[in-house]
Design an enzyme around this catalytic site. Structure first.
Site, PDB file in Angstrom:
ATOM      1  N   SER A 191       0.936  -1.260   0.001  1.00  0.00           N
ATOM      2  CA  SER A 191      -0.038   0.058   0.265  1.00  0.00           C
ATOM      3  C   SER A 191       0.928   1.424   0.119  1.00  0.00           C
ATOM      4  O   SER A 191       0.483   2.295  -0.691  1.00  0.00           O
ATOM      5  CB  SER A 191      -0.893   0.125   1.298  1.00  0.00           C
ATOM      6  OG  SER A 191      -0.220   0.097   2.517  1.00  0.00           O
ATOM      7  N   CYS A 192       1.907   1.194   1.016  1.00  0.00           N
ATOM      8  CA  CYS A 192       2.616   2.615   1.010  1.00  0.00           C
ATOM      9  C   CYS A 192       4.074   2.584   0.564  1.00  0.00           C
ATOM     10  O   CYS A 192       4.888   3.295   0.667  1.00  0.00           O
ATOM     11  CB  CYS A 192       2.487   3.158   2.366  1.00  0.00           C
ATOM     12  SG  CYS A 192       3.115   2.014   3.604  1.00  0.00           S
ATOM     13  N   GLY A 193       4.564   1.289   0.405  1.00  0.00           N
ATOM     14  CA  GLY A 193       6.161   1.055  -0.154  1.00  0.00           C
ATOM     15  C   GLY A 193       6.892   1.158   1.155  1.00  0.00           C
ATOM     16  O   GLY A 193       6.612   0.534   2.014  1.00  0.00           O
TER      17      GLY A 193
END
Length: 287
Positions: A114-116
């Site tokens: 989702s956010c790396g």
């Protein structure tokens, strides 16, 4: 190798009617990236293009920049208790002359779909490790990339038309590279936007086409600092997103000369930085 999609039973409710049917879902599995035998990072990804993903990740980390710096990438056997291979661990071997970072427990990173990357480095780290300048106003050897708004507006539909797995699952992000004339160069899909970008950049590294100095990177969803950083590290001068950028992404774009376009939907878009590459004919309104 894990499959890109998997089937699961789902209870479907439509207008009060209940039925049971199989549904196609995008696969998500962990991938551990090792560098010269030492664990470096774990990312949640859609299986496929794993070698390119690992190579692209190392470009964004400032380890690799040329094809000859990459010796080979292999899947590691013995990934399970019984010794079978899950194809979820890759080891990247660099050429002997490549200087690799000191890998410690503090350096090991975990990324999510989702956010790396969690706890990403500061703007200073990007500025000191980038191999190529994308500020083409300083380069007199070639004119700066110039893009018509109409060309930018046409890219999301072309991206969507090329998303093969999204049509079956509805659960994948995509990243695509276009030439400055709008020609599609490559497209990759993944549960994580950052992984899709790494797959694009990794393939470019393997093909010897870095830096991607006259291309446009288009991503589905938002434009985070991490995606802006990956564009800068690959020498990409233009990053466009169909949703909003973050404030830190805008700061990085302004500092490095990256053209950052957000909310690219139909004929509408916001240019947050690097407006010299976008042909603007109308007088900007005062706000």
């Amino acid at each position: 190798m894990g499959r890109v999609t998997e089937r699961r039973k789902v209870i479907r409710i439509r207008d009060g009617a209940v039925s049971t049917r199989p549904d196609t879902l995008v696969a998500e599995e962990p991938l551990e990236i090792r560098l010269n035998g030492k664990p470096l990072a774990i990312t949640m990804r859609t299986p496929g293009d794993d070698f390119a993903l690992a190579a692209g990740f190392l470009v964004s980390e400032g380890v690799l920049g040329r094809a000859d710096e990459l010796q080979n990438i292999v899947y590691c056997a013995g990934a399970t208790v019984d010794g079978s291979n899950t194809y979820n661990i890759v080891d990247v071997r660099t050429a002997p002359e490549v200087v690799v970072p000191d890998i410690t427990l503090e350096r090991n990173v975990y990324t999510t779909s989702s956010c790396g990357l969690c706890g990403k480095a500061s703007l200073d780290a990007v500025r000191t490790t980038a191999r190529w300048s994308i500020d083409d106003t300083l380069d007199g050897t070639a004119p700066p990339v110039r893009l018509e708004p109409a060309l930018l507006a046409s890219l999301p539909d072309r991206l969507r038309a090329a998303q093969r797995v999204f049509d079956r699952t509805g659960g994948l992000h995509a990243a695509a590279l276009f030439t400055e004339d709008g020609e599609l160069v490559d497209i990759r899909e993944d549960v994580g936007r950052h992984n899709a970008v790494d797959k694009l950049v990794g393939r470019a590294l393997q093909n010897g086409t870095l830096p991607l100095s006259r291309t446009v990177l288009l991503v589905s969803g938002r434009a985070s600092f991490e995606l802006a950083q990956k564009a800068v590290m690959a020498g990409i001068p233009v990053l466009a997103a169909v949703s909003a950028p973050s404030s830190l992404a805008v700061d990085l774009a302004a500092e490095t000369g990256l053209t950052l376009v957000g909310f690219l939907r139909g004929a509408n878009m916001n240019v947050y930085a690097g407006e010299h590459r976008v042909t603007l004919r109308a007088t900007a309104g005062q706000g």
